[in-house]
Scaffold this active site. Sequence first.
Site, PDB file in Angstrom:
ATOM      1  CD  GLU A 176     -68.211  16.626  14.123  1.00 27.32           C
ATOM      2  OE1 GLU A 176     -66.818  17.492  13.875  1.00 27.32           O
ATOM      3  OE2 GLU A 176     -67.836  15.670  13.564  1.00 27.32           O
ATOM      4  CE  LYS A 218     -68.395  17.358  10.424  1.00 25.23           C
ATOM      5  NZ  LYS A 218     -67.072  17.691   9.986  1.00 25.23           N
TER       6      LYS A 218
HETATM    7  P1  13P Z   1     -66.984  11.605   9.304  1.00 26.62           P
HETATM    8  O1  13P Z   1     -67.600  12.583   7.345  1.00 26.62           O
HETATM    9  O2  13P Z   1     -65.723  10.703   8.961  1.00 26.62           O
HETATM   10  O3  13P Z   1     -67.231  11.253  10.420  1.00 26.62           O
HETATM   11  O4  13P Z   1     -65.581  13.534   9.752  1.00 26.62           O
HETATM   12  C1  13P Z   1     -66.315  14.005   9.951  1.00 26.62           C
HETATM   13  C2  13P Z   1     -66.057  14.790  10.969  1.00 26.62           C
HETATM   14  O5  13P Z   1     -65.259  16.036  10.346  1.00 26.62           O
HETATM   15  C3  13P Z   1     -65.839  14.160  12.344  1.00 26.62           C
HETATM   16  O6  13P Z   1     -65.315  14.899  13.314  1.00 26.62           O
END
Ligand code: 13P
Length: 337
Positions: A176, A218
């Site tokens: 991510e 992500k």
């Molecule tokens: P949000 O969808 O609130 O951005 O959170 C996703 C997430 O896992 C952040 O690390």
Amino acid sequence: MADDLTTTAQALVAPGKGVLAADESTGTIGKRFAAIDIESTEESRRAYRDALLSTPDLAESISGVIMYDETIRQSTSDGIPFPKMLADHGILPGIKVDTGAKDLALAPGEKVTEGLDGLRDRIAEYVELGAKFAKWRAVITIGDGIPSATCIDTNAHALARYAALCQEGGLVPIVEPEVLMDGDHSIERCFEVTEATQRAVFAALAIQRVDLEQMVLKPNMVLSGKDNERQADVEEVATQTLRCLRRTVPAAVPGIAFLSGGQGADMATEHLNAMSAMGPHPWVLTFSYGRALQDPALVAWKGEEANRDAGQQALSARCKANSAASQGKYRPDSAAA
Ligand code: 13P
């Protein structure tokens, strides 16, 4: 093991399913609770996660749930450990393994995500506790003269080392790299930074020998900065996000599960729906939302057992809407709540 990881990665992005990010750290969930006057205690956090994770039919639209270290060790009110309860319902238990974004040395205004020290041993423990996949979030801030190449490369390196340790230890890594929507930058600037970030991440993953078939990406969507006067519409966000990801994300990656990043719940659904409807794509597109799934549920629950059903219904409505959106079939007026 390798085949298991490929199967798990594919299961996380199975058609019509996405991931529920419920892995807020104690500090972050404390802020969310405080905003609606709920006291944050170990028990109130457990009760909230219990309500979320016990939502009836969650498995119809949710493939996996990301938990925080405290939560993966907690149990339902009936004493069933959360990872077991999820697995019994056909939902993959996941775990956030980074220890948060900290100030990056000699780089004012920039962050690096920590948590590599001792990670091999922590992964082994999480596997014992039933985890099947993991998450690590890197944060890239757009501002005056930033992000620097130092920040992008340092975070990409850490993400890749995390992903390699996960695959070695038996967890599918969710990778991510989040380019924040905070700021007054244009959508063009977000595109440029997201492209540079994704390129750095995939270069680092290759250096660390990460198997692309055994991970899920992500990313953020390509959006106008929150304070930019020109807010790109749904069509433009979808088009630019796909253009950026097609340039940078190899087709070997089974799926892309977007974060919501502070977009409103409806907006996050509409963006996903527009992108899905523009397919076919080389990878599955779906959601791994935190706030965009939970915010309506948290507001409905309000910390009270009597509102448990209302909270679950609000979560269920968001999950179903996003499940439809991941297939390009979302119609705003047909969505409940
Ligand atoms: P949000 O969808 O609130 O951005 O959170 C996703 C997430 O896992 C952040 O690390």
